[in-house]
Write a protein that holds these residues in place. Structure first.
Motif, short mmCIF file in Angstrom:
data_model
loop_
_atom_site.label_atom_id
_atom_site.label_comp_id
_atom_site.label_asym_id
_atom_site.label_seq_id
_atom_site.Cartn_x
_atom_site.Cartn_y
_atom_site.Cartn_z
N TRP A 265 30.30 41.84 38.64
CA TRP A 265 30.35 42.09 39.43
C TRP A 265 30.49 41.04 40.61
N ASP B 265 36.44 44.39 39.03
CA ASP B 265 36.52 45.35 39.87
C ASP B 265 35.12 46.30 40.58
N ARG B 266 33.94 45.20 40.17
CA ARG B 266 33.06 45.83 40.98
C ARG B 266 32.43 45.33 41.70
#
Length: 101
Positions: free
Chosen positions: A24, A59-60
Motif C-alpha cells: 500500500w 497498485d493500492r
C-alpha cells in the motif's frame, strides 16, 4: 517515507508525504498554503506522490484525511478517491502513567 512539494517563486506552497508498506502507498500530511488553495497545488502534490507509488510497482493507494476537513475531502473526491473507513482518536486530558507529563 517520500515527500513531494510545489514551489512558486522560491517559496514552498504545498507539500505532502507518502509511505509504502504491505503493498500500500499511504498519502498523508498534504498541506497547501491558504493563498494557494483551489489552484491545483494539492492535486499536483497528490499526483506526484501517486507517481512514486506507481513507479515502485505498488497498485493500492490510500489518502488519509481528517473527517472535518471539507477542502481536503473535496480534493479527494475530485481525484476519485472513495471513503474506505474512519478512525476514532482520543486525546488524554491527563497523564495515564504516574510521573508522565
Amino acid at each position: 517515507a517520500y515527500y513531494a512539494s510545489v514551489w512558486l517563486d522560491g517559496q514552498a506552497v504545498g507539500a505532502g508525504r507518502i509511505a509504502i508498506a504491505d503493498d500500500w502507498g499511504v498519502i498523508s500530511q498534504v498541506f497547501v498554503g491558504d493563498e494557494h488553495r483551489r489552484c491545483g497545488v494539492g492535486t499536483a502534490v497528490v499526483q506526484a506522490l501517486a507517481a512514486i507509488v506507481r513507479d515502485s510497482g505498488v497498485d493500492r493507494l490510500a489518502l488519509q484525511v481528517s473527517a472535518d476537513n471539507a477542502e481536503a475531502l473535496a480534493l479527494c473526491g475530485s481525484l476519485r478517491f472513495r471513503k474506505h473507513h474512519m478512525y476514532r482518536h482520543r486525546v488524554l486530558t491527563e497523564p495515564s502513567v504516574k510521573g508522565a507529563s
